[in-house]
Design a protein around this motif. Structure first.
Motif, PDB file in Angstrom:
ATOM      1  N   VAL A  31      42.863   0.715  45.628  1.00 20.88           N
ATOM      2  CA  VAL A  31      41.677  -0.086  45.935  1.00 20.88           C
ATOM      3  C   VAL A  31      41.617  -0.434  47.426  1.00 20.88           C
ATOM      4  CG1 VAL A  31      42.680  -2.371  45.495  1.00 20.88           C
ATOM      5  CG2 VAL A  31      40.259  -1.986  45.075  1.00 20.88           C
ATOM      6  N   SER A  32      42.768  -0.654  48.063  1.00 20.95           N
ATOM      7  CA  SER A  32      42.783  -1.000  49.486  1.00 20.95           C
ATOM      8  C   SER A  32      42.448   0.197  50.367  1.00 20.95           C
ATOM      9  CB  SER A  32      44.150  -1.565  49.886  1.00 20.95           C
ATOM     10  OG  SER A  32      44.417  -2.758  49.198  1.00 20.95           O
ATOM     11  N   SER A  33      42.830   1.387  49.953  1.00 26.27           N
ATOM     12  CA  SER A  33      42.513   2.575  50.744  1.00 26.27           C
ATOM     13  C   SER A  33      41.009   2.814  50.776  1.00 26.27           C
ATOM     14  CB  SER A  33      43.235   3.807  50.182  1.00 26.27           C
ATOM     15  OG  SER A  33      42.867   4.037  48.832  1.00 26.27           O
ATOM     16  N   GLY A  34      40.352   2.567  49.657  1.00 25.38           N
ATOM     17  CA  GLY A  34      38.900   2.669  49.643  1.00 25.38           C
ATOM     18  C   GLY A  34      38.259   1.612  50.517  1.00 25.38           C
ATOM     19  N   ASN A  35      38.816   0.423  50.487  1.00 25.64           N
ATOM     20  CA  ASN A  35      38.312  -0.657  51.338  1.00 25.64           C
ATOM     21  C   ASN A  35      38.519  -0.326  52.813  1.00 25.64           C
ATOM     22  OD1 ASN A  35      37.206  -3.428  51.488  1.00 25.64           O
ATOM     23  ND2 ASN A  35      39.194  -3.918  52.375  1.00 25.64           N
ATOM     24  N   PHE A  36      39.648   0.310  53.115  1.00 19.79           N
ATOM     25  CA  PHE A  36      39.915   0.769  54.492  1.00 19.79           C
ATOM     26  C   PHE A  36      38.811   1.699  54.966  1.00 19.79           C
ATOM     27  CE2 PHE A  36      41.416   4.267  57.100  1.00 19.79           C
ATOM     28  CZ  PHE A  36      42.034   3.632  58.166  1.00 19.79           C
ATOM     29  N   LEU A  37      38.470   2.697  54.143  1.00 25.49           N
ATOM     30  CA  LEU A  37      37.455   3.662  54.550  1.00 25.49           C
ATOM     31  C   LEU A  37      36.094   2.990  54.698  1.00 25.49           C
ATOM     32  CD1 LEU A  37      36.554   6.576  55.097  1.00 25.49           C
ATOM     33  CD2 LEU A  37      36.072   6.786  52.658  1.00 25.49           C
ATOM     34  N   GLU A  38      35.761   2.106  53.767  1.00 32.20           N
ATOM     35  CA  GLU A  38      34.458   1.436  53.832  1.00 32.20           C
ATOM     36  C   GLU A  38      34.322   0.656  55.139  1.00 32.20           C
ATOM     37  OE1 GLU A  38      31.879   0.484  51.382  1.00 32.20           O
ATOM     38  OE2 GLU A  38      32.600   1.369  49.521  1.00 32.20           O
ATOM     39  N   MET A  39      35.361  -0.092  55.503  1.00 35.79           N
ATOM     40  CA  MET A  39      35.279  -0.875  56.726  1.00 35.79           C
ATOM     41  C   MET A  39      35.327   0.023  57.963  1.00 35.79           C
ATOM     42  SD  MET A  39      34.735  -3.696  58.126  1.00 35.79           S
ATOM     43  CE  MET A  39      34.535  -4.484  56.531  1.00 35.79           C
ATOM     44  N   TYR A  40      36.096   1.088  57.897  1.00 34.95           N
ATOM     45  CA  TYR A  40      36.137   2.057  59.006  1.00 34.95           C
ATOM     46  C   TYR A  40      34.758   2.658  59.231  1.00 34.95           C
ATOM     47  CZ  TYR A  40      37.101   6.470  61.417  1.00 34.95           C
ATOM     48  OH  TYR A  40      37.084   7.518  62.295  1.00 34.95           O
ATOM     49  N   ASP A  41      34.127   3.130  58.152  1.00 34.91           N
ATOM     50  CA  ASP A  41      32.809   3.737  58.262  1.00 34.91           C
ATOM     51  C   ASP A  41      31.765   2.729  58.726  1.00 34.91           C
ATOM     52  OD1 ASP A  41      33.817   6.147  57.467  1.00 34.91           O
ATOM     53  OD2 ASP A  41      33.105   6.022  55.400  1.00 34.91           O
ATOM     54  N   PHE A  42      31.926   1.473  58.302  1.00 36.44           N
ATOM     55  CA  PHE A  42      30.946   0.460  58.653  1.00 36.44           C
ATOM     56  C   PHE A  42      31.048   0.062  60.122  1.00 36.44           C
ATOM     57  CE2 PHE A  42      29.323  -3.944  58.770  1.00 36.44           C
ATOM     58  CZ  PHE A  42      28.076  -3.741  58.203  1.00 36.44           C
ATOM     59  N   MET A  43      32.266  -0.034  60.650  1.00 35.27           N
ATOM     60  CA  MET A  43      32.480  -0.548  61.996  1.00 35.27           C
ATOM     61  C   MET A  43      32.496   0.528  63.074  1.00 35.27           C
ATOM     62  SD  MET A  43      32.526  -3.767  61.574  1.00 35.27           S
ATOM     63  CE  MET A  43      33.002  -4.236  63.243  1.00 35.27           C
ATOM     64  N   VAL A  44      32.789   1.786  62.701  1.00 39.54           N
ATOM     65  CA  VAL A  44      32.948   2.828  63.721  1.00 39.54           C
ATOM     66  C   VAL A  44      31.638   3.054  64.476  1.00 39.54           C
ATOM     67  CG1 VAL A  44      32.346   4.829  62.273  1.00 39.54           C
ATOM     68  CG2 VAL A  44      34.029   5.080  64.116  1.00 39.54           C
ATOM     69  N   PHE A  45      30.524   2.757  63.840  1.00 43.36           N
ATOM     70  CA  PHE A  45      29.212   2.882  64.496  1.00 43.36           C
ATOM     71  C   PHE A  45      29.168   2.060  65.781  1.00 43.36           C
ATOM     72  CE2 PHE A  45      24.837   2.130  65.428  1.00 43.36           C
ATOM     73  CZ  PHE A  45      24.089   3.139  64.863  1.00 43.36           C
ATOM     74  N   GLY A  46      29.700   0.834  65.725  1.00 43.58           N
ATOM     75  CA  GLY A  46      29.648  -0.062  66.874  1.00 43.58           C
ATOM     76  C   GLY A  46      30.436   0.438  68.067  1.00 43.58           C
ATOM     77  N   TYR A  47      31.548   1.136  67.817  1.00 45.08           N
ATOM     78  CA  TYR A  47      32.376   1.623  68.917  1.00 45.08           C
ATOM     79  C   TYR A  47      31.677   2.734  69.704  1.00 45.08           C
ATOM     80  CZ  TYR A  47      36.416  -0.963  67.176  1.00 45.08           C
ATOM     81  OH  TYR A  47      37.273  -1.960  66.785  1.00 45.08           O
ATOM     82  N   TYR A  48      30.781   3.454  69.054  1.00 45.83           N
ATOM     83  CA  TYR A  48      30.112   4.579  69.695  1.00 45.83           C
ATOM     84  C   TYR A  48      28.615   4.334  69.797  1.00 45.83           C
ATOM     85  CZ  TYR A  48      34.624   6.497  68.528  1.00 45.83           C
ATOM     86  OH  TYR A  48      35.977   6.681  68.418  1.00 45.83           O
TER      87      TYR A  48
END
Length: 244
Positions: free
Chosen positions: A17-34
């Protein structure tokens, strides 16, 4: 089930469950970095500042969808189970990240490009609204007595690791690729990486054990006093203020 086997089962449930949460937050936040490169690709104009602001506004639109996603997907999860809800949120986030990573730029398809990116971002926000709460509830339900806080902490921990990983990946890419290539196509690499691990995480989440709300199986008499009303009557303290 032996204590050791049960412990391993709990550990793997937390990992899944945490690995899925990792990806969700990664996908959600990576937009801001670029945001700058995304603005250049989808919101071009004579002023780079305007392009950046339009990109950041699209980034912020995802946050506006989170309350709606929490309400709608939260109700869906209560009706169909935690596992189904978490798989649905991962699916919506995957559609969002793929639409942003793979859509051609403004110079290729015109106004359709920023529109598709905005829709993808709204889907990401809609998904994230339930993901955070859904993962916390799931971890709390599988947590053992005296360790529930520790179990739930993995929700926040996986988020912070995702944010740091996205930032570290950006530092590595910026040091390897020249600025011109980074602005042209290098910014798509972190998004495509998020797309690449989606099938693996879908497999992990499909193997989750479903934990429905315990209270849904308890039938209460129609005339029974609701918990909050009972507290008001028995203590004389308004439950509303005590809940605050």
């Amino acid at each position: 089930m032996t204590p050791l086997t049960n412990r391993k089962s709990k550990v793997w449930s937390v990992v899944r469950v945490s690995s899925g949460n990792f990806l969700e937050m990664y996908d959600f936040m990576v937009f801001g970095y670029y945001a700058s490169a995304i603005g250049n690709a989808f919101f071009p104009g004579g002023n780079p500042f305007v392009s950046l602001m339009l990109s950041l506004m699209t980034f912020g639109a995802g946050f506006l969808m989170r309350p709606l996603g929490a309400i709608v997907l939260g109700a869906y999860t209560d009706r169909h189970g935690r596992r189904a809800g978490l798989i649905l949120t991962l699916g919506l986030m995957s559609i969002g990240i793929i639409s942003i990573a793979c859509v051609p730029g403004y110079k290729t398809i015109g106004l359709l490009a920023p529109l598709l990116v905005l829709i993808g971002r709204l889907l990401q926000g809609f998904s994230a609204g339930m993901e955070l709460g859904g993962v916390s509830v799931y971890l709390a339900e599988i947590g053992t007595l005296g360790h529930k806080g520790f179990y739930v902490s993995w929700q926040s921990a996986s988020q912070q690791v995702a944010v740091m990983f996205a930032a570290l990946l950006g530092v590595v890419l910026s040091s390897v690729l020249p600025p011109q290539k980074m602005m042209l196509w290098g910014w798509r690499i972190p998004l495509l990486l998020g797309c690449a691990i989606v099938p693996f995480l879908f497999r992990l989440r499909r193997s989750l054990q479903d934990h429905r709300v315990i209270g849904s199986s308890v039938r209460r008499s129609p005339n029974a006093c609701p918990p909050c009303a009972y507290k008001c009557i028995s203590t004389g303290t308004p439950a509303f203020f005590s809940a605050m």
